[in-house]
Design a protein around this motif. Structure first.
Motif, PDB file in Angstrom:
ATOM      1  N   GLY A   5       0.822  -1.200   0.000  1.00 33.53           N
ATOM      2  CA  GLY A   5       0.000   0.000   0.000  1.00 33.53           C
ATOM      3  C   GLY A   5       0.852   1.244   0.000  1.00 33.53           C
ATOM      4  N   VAL A   6       0.216   2.380  -0.018  1.00 33.10           N
ATOM      5  CA  VAL A   6       0.918   3.644  -0.053  1.00 33.10           C
ATOM      6  C   VAL A   6       1.596   3.895   1.285  1.00 33.10           C
ATOM      7  CG1 VAL A   6       0.635   6.138  -0.315  1.00 33.10           C
ATOM      8  CG2 VAL A   6      -0.684   4.570  -1.744  1.00 33.10           C
ATOM      9  N   PRO A  50       3.811   1.062  -9.881  1.00 29.55           N
ATOM     10  CA  PRO A  50       2.974   0.221 -10.757  1.00 29.55           C
ATOM     11  C   PRO A  50       2.813   0.767 -12.171  1.00 29.55           C
ATOM     12  CG  PRO A  50       2.033   0.333  -8.568  1.00 29.55           C
ATOM     13  CD  PRO A  50       3.157   1.313  -8.580  1.00 29.55           C
ATOM     14  N   ARG A  51       2.849   2.096 -12.331  1.00 26.50           N
ATOM     15  CA  ARG A  51       2.688   2.668 -13.665  1.00 26.50           C
ATOM     16  C   ARG A  51       3.819   2.261 -14.605  1.00 26.50           C
ATOM     17  NH1 ARG A  51       1.566   8.972 -12.199  1.00 26.50           N
ATOM     18  NH2 ARG A  51       3.694   8.657 -11.437  1.00 26.50           N
ATOM     19  N   ARG A  52       4.948   1.853 -14.024  1.00 30.41           N
ATOM     20  CA  ARG A  52       6.105   1.485 -14.848  1.00 30.41           C
ATOM     21  C   ARG A  52       6.284  -0.033 -14.962  1.00 30.41           C
ATOM     22  NH1 ARG A  52      11.030   3.201 -12.516  1.00 30.41           N
ATOM     23  NH2 ARG A  52      11.914   2.763 -14.569  1.00 30.41           N
ATOM     24  N   ILE A  53       5.403  -0.798 -14.321  1.00 23.77           N
ATOM     25  CA  ILE A  53       5.510  -2.262 -14.390  1.00 23.77           C
ATOM     26  C   ILE A  53       5.054  -2.733 -15.773  1.00 23.77           C
ATOM     27  CG2 ILE A  53       4.686  -4.449 -13.435  1.00 23.77           C
ATOM     28  CD1 ILE A  53       6.491  -2.975 -11.515  1.00 23.77           C
ATOM     29  N   VAL A  54       5.927  -3.482 -16.433  1.00 22.98           N
ATOM     30  CA  VAL A  54       5.616  -3.954 -17.790  1.00 22.98           C
ATOM     31  C   VAL A  54       4.698  -5.164 -17.757  1.00 22.98           C
ATOM     32  CG1 VAL A  54       6.587  -4.859 -19.949  1.00 22.98           C
ATOM     33  CG2 VAL A  54       7.811  -3.071 -18.673  1.00 22.98           C
ATOM     34  N   ASP A  55       5.032  -6.149 -16.930  1.00 25.70           N
ATOM     35  CA  ASP A  55       4.254  -7.390 -16.861  1.00 25.70           C
ATOM     36  C   ASP A  55       3.988  -7.703 -15.387  1.00 25.70           C
ATOM     37  OD1 ASP A  55       3.249  -9.978 -16.824  1.00 25.70           O
ATOM     38  OD2 ASP A  55       4.545 -10.667 -18.467  1.00 25.70           O
ATOM     39  N   PRO A  56       2.795  -7.336 -14.860  1.00 28.15           N
ATOM     40  CA  PRO A  56       2.501  -7.557 -13.437  1.00 28.15           C
ATOM     41  C   PRO A  56       2.604  -9.023 -13.020  1.00 28.15           C
ATOM     42  CG  PRO A  56       0.912  -6.036 -14.397  1.00 28.15           C
ATOM     43  CD  PRO A  56       1.707  -6.593 -15.532  1.00 28.15           C
ATOM     44  N   ASP A  57       2.195  -9.954 -13.894  1.00 25.54           N
ATOM     45  CA  ASP A  57       2.261 -11.376 -13.546  1.00 25.54           C
ATOM     46  C   ASP A  57       3.713 -11.820 -13.346  1.00 25.54           C
ATOM     47  OD1 ASP A  57      -0.475 -11.773 -13.589  1.00 25.54           O
ATOM     48  OD2 ASP A  57      -0.494 -12.155 -15.745  1.00 25.54           O
ATOM     49  N   ASP A  71       1.517 -11.830  -0.423  1.00 18.58           N
ATOM     50  CA  ASP A  71       0.210 -12.268  -0.910  1.00 18.58           C
ATOM     51  C   ASP A  71       0.191 -12.054  -2.430  1.00 18.58           C
ATOM     52  OD1 ASP A  71      -2.452 -12.467  -1.717  1.00 18.58           O
ATOM     53  OD2 ASP A  71      -3.215 -11.721   0.200  1.00 18.58           O
ATOM     54  N   ARG A  72       0.376 -13.133  -3.190  1.00 15.62           N
ATOM     55  CA  ARG A  72       0.556 -13.001  -4.649  1.00 15.62           C
ATOM     56  C   ARG A  72      -0.656 -12.390  -5.337  1.00 15.62           C
ATOM     57  NH1 ARG A  72       4.271 -17.999  -6.881  1.00 15.62           N
ATOM     58  NH2 ARG A  72       5.592 -18.197  -5.041  1.00 15.62           N
ATOM     59  N   ASP A  73      -1.846 -12.828  -4.972  1.00 14.82           N
ATOM     60  CA  ASP A  73      -3.047 -12.301  -5.641  1.00 14.82           C
ATOM     61  C   ASP A  73      -3.190 -10.807  -5.380  1.00 14.82           C
ATOM     62  OD1 ASP A  73      -3.662 -14.808  -6.613  1.00 14.82           O
ATOM     63  OD2 ASP A  73      -5.025 -15.291  -4.951  1.00 14.82           O
ATOM     64  N   ARG A  77      -2.771  -7.669  -8.195  1.00 14.15           N
ATOM     65  CA  ARG A  77      -3.787  -6.639  -8.410  1.00 14.15           C
ATOM     66  C   ARG A  77      -3.195  -5.240  -8.242  1.00 14.15           C
ATOM     67  NH1 ARG A  77      -6.889 -10.174  -5.178  1.00 14.15           N
ATOM     68  NH2 ARG A  77      -6.640  -8.777  -3.370  1.00 14.15           N
ATOM     69  N   GLN A  78      -2.366  -5.073  -7.239  1.00 11.25           N
ATOM     70  CA  GLN A  78      -1.805  -3.750  -6.988  1.00 11.25           C
ATOM     71  C   GLN A  78      -0.826  -3.338  -8.081  1.00 11.25           C
ATOM     72  OE1 GLN A  78      -1.351  -1.970  -3.516  1.00 11.25           O
ATOM     73  NE2 GLN A  78      -2.820  -3.186  -2.355  1.00 11.25           N
ATOM     74  N   LEU A  79      -0.034  -4.305  -8.555  1.00 13.39           N
ATOM     75  CA  LEU A  79       0.924  -3.972  -9.616  1.00 13.39           C
ATOM     76  C   LEU A  79       0.239  -3.721 -10.952  1.00 13.39           C
ATOM     77  CD1 LEU A  79       3.889  -6.444  -8.886  1.00 13.39           C
ATOM     78  CD2 LEU A  79       3.617  -4.054  -8.173  1.00 13.39           C
ATOM     79  N   SER A  80      -1.011  -4.098 -11.059  1.00 12.98           N
ATOM     80  CA  SER A  80      -1.758  -3.898 -12.308  1.00 12.98           C
ATOM     81  C   SER A  80      -2.443  -2.536 -12.354  1.00 12.98           C
ATOM     82  CB  SER A  80      -2.816  -4.996 -12.469  1.00 12.98           C
ATOM     83  OG  SER A  80      -2.213  -6.278 -12.526  1.00 12.98           O
TER      84      SER A  80
END
Length: 524
Positions: A5-6, A50-57, A71-73, A77-80
């Motif tokens: 989180g923030v 997250p705005r710079r993440i290319v592939d969240p998975d 917590d992977r799930d 979600r947050q990285l997406s």
């Protein structure tokens, strides 16, 4: 600890982007001799944009290979999202940091932050307290620092790492270590539930050492809120048993309700309000005031306070600080439990020997200082204080001659009374035992007790007060008792034997025959 989180220490600027701010710097905390008790060290925290993440998975799976507890799930979600910034994990190890670097994930980075470190671990845990993950004080002196000045300095922009002077305490780390180890050893020896030890300078009111075990390691903030590790020295309020006979004797002598040469009838139990007050080891005869003290007579003490009266008792208990909550630099404190006014005669009598009134050990120690330092109550402090500064905040509660009597009675009790096991060769220790039966299911228990010993040394010219409390001690050996004289008194002896040389108190040459003879003459 995993945080998703923030960051609480970050904020948005006018464009909606997140500005990153490291955990604030804190001053070093040092003991009275300059030894470091708490300091800031540098640590890394893992964050994501997250705005710079290319592939969240892919990023999620790679991060989870280093931090399986994530917590992977939720992370996926947050990285997406299109968030600007979020913490993934605070206070990561150098090995973890290197492993993440080698993964080379875009949008993942580290920030160097301040982390609090306590070199002594649990040695002074309850005094120092702890900080949260953002380096903000949440307990003990750490919280006091924040509320008294650090937050204001930080808000004004003056709390830079180089601009903060060390924060000095009155505590002596050597004394603190000695107290704690004696308590830990005693808990093991007597199979006790808990223990408290306090050492105070009787001329300044400084707390030179204070420990309550079980305690916590300030480096492990998860232990701070464990109720079994609470600071029993300041938060706990207990019936202190016969240690209160010192205060009752003082008020009777000081007010003129009794003289040192008076005698009181202890031939039979004291009958009052349908109750019968007994002595643990009754002498079944009239007792002088010194005998009432050294034989710890409930009957004699009860008759003494009845002669003084409840109004006088209330006045002196208020002077000693027993009727209000004790405030110090530590935010953790407990309010005393006192019978409602007007006090009945049975309440007055039981309070006279430490039952029916509950106070904290530090309250008892602070009041005890006035019994032996000439009759002056000095509010206790965990900060350095000179004798001149102490006199500006002190108040007289007893006449000097009353304090002289109490010093003699304390010494006599170690020579001839229940405090023999507190003796330390060359240091003229004096003190008073207290064995209080604990209340279980609304009734006093015959086999659960809380013991205490209130002491001072050297009694010819007192410099330090020592108080120990041990909760539910068992007999050291089968077939013997578990009274304060058999466990709390030896604990005091062990502490004084270790700390006296550290504090520069030189042993005196005491004639083993002369002093007992003088003490017995005083008793007559």
């Amino acid at each position: 600890m995993t945080v998703l989180g923030v960051a609480s220490a970050d904020w948005q600027d006018g464009t909606g982007s997140f500005v990153q701010s490291a955990a604030m710097s804190r001053p070093d905390i040092v003991d009275r001799n300059g030894e470091i008790l708490a300091t800031d060290i540098k640590t890394a925290s893992l964050y994501a944009e997250p705005r710079r993440i290319v592939d969240p998975d892919e990023a999620t799976e790679k991060l989870a290979s280093v931090f399986p507890d994530l917590d992977r799930d939720r992370l996926r979600r947050q990285l997406s999202t299109r968030s600007a910034f979020l913490y993934l994990k605070r206070e990561v190890t150098p090995r973890q940091q290197q492993a993440i670097h080698q993964l080379g994930i875009p949008g993942i980075g580290f920030r160097v932050e301040n982390k609090r470190f306590y070199p002594g671990g649990a040695t002074a845990g309850h005094i120092l307290g702890a900080v949260n993950v953002d380096n903000q004080g949440i307990a003990g002196i750490e919280r006091y620092i924040d509320t008294s000045f650090l937050k204001d300095l930080q808000a004004a922009g003056f709390a830079s790492e180089r601009g903060l002077e060390p924060f000095r305490l009155s505590v002596d780390l050597r004394v603190q270590h000695a107290i704690r180890t004696e308590l830990v050893d005693a808990m093991a020896k007597y199979h006790a539930k808990a223990a408290v030890g306090i050492v105070m300078n009787v001329r300044t009111g400084e707390v030179v050492g204070m420990s309550s075990v079980p305690d916590y390691d300030s480096n492990d903030r998860s232990e701070v809120l464990d109720k079994d590790r609470m600071n029993r020295a300041t938060v706990g309020v207990f019936e202190m048993g016969s240690t209160f006979k010192g205060f009752t004797t003082a008020l009777a002598l000081d007010s003129g309700a009794a003289t040192i040469h008076d005698t009181f009838d202890a031939t039979s139990p004291l009958a009052i309000a349908g109750f019968r007050i007994h002595d643990f080891h009754g002498k079944h005869r009239w007792l002088s005031v010194p005998e009432v003290f050294i034989y710890s007579s409930n009957i004699g003490t009860g008759r003494m306070v009845l002669k003084a009266g409840t109004d006088l008792q209330h006045d002196y208990f208020e002077r000693f600080g027993f009727l209000s909550e004790l405030r110090t630099e530590l935010p953790e404190s407990g309010a005393p439990i006192v019978p409602k006014l007007p006090w009945s005669k049975i309440s007055s009598v039981t309070m006279a020997f430490g039952h029916g009134i509950s106070v904290s050990p530090l309250q008892t120690a602070a009041a005890g200082v006035s019994l032996i330092n000439g009759g002056v109550y000095i509010p206790p402090t965990f900060l350095p204080r000179s004798e001149e500064e102490a006199m500006k905040v002190a108040r007289r509660v007893l006449k000097p001659e009353t304090s002289d009597y109490l010093r003699h009675l304390f010494r006599l009790n170690v020579l001839k009374g229940s405090g023999r096991n507190a003796s330390v060769a060359g240091y003229r220790v004096g003190g008073k035992t207290g064995t209080a039966e604990k209340v279980v299911n609304g009734r006093y228990s015959n086999d659960k007790r809380r013991n205490a010993f209130l002491a001072g040394f050297p009694m010819d010219a007192p410099k330090y007060l020592v108080l120990v409390v041990i909760d539910e001690p068992e007999p050291e050996k089968p077939g013997i008792g578990a009274t304060a004289g058999l466990n709390a008194a030896p604990m005091v002896s062990g502490i004084i034997r270790r700390i006296a040389p550290m504090l520069g108190v030189e042993p005196l040459l005491v004639d083993p025959e002369e002093e007992p003879a003088m003490a017995l003459a005083f008793a007559r």
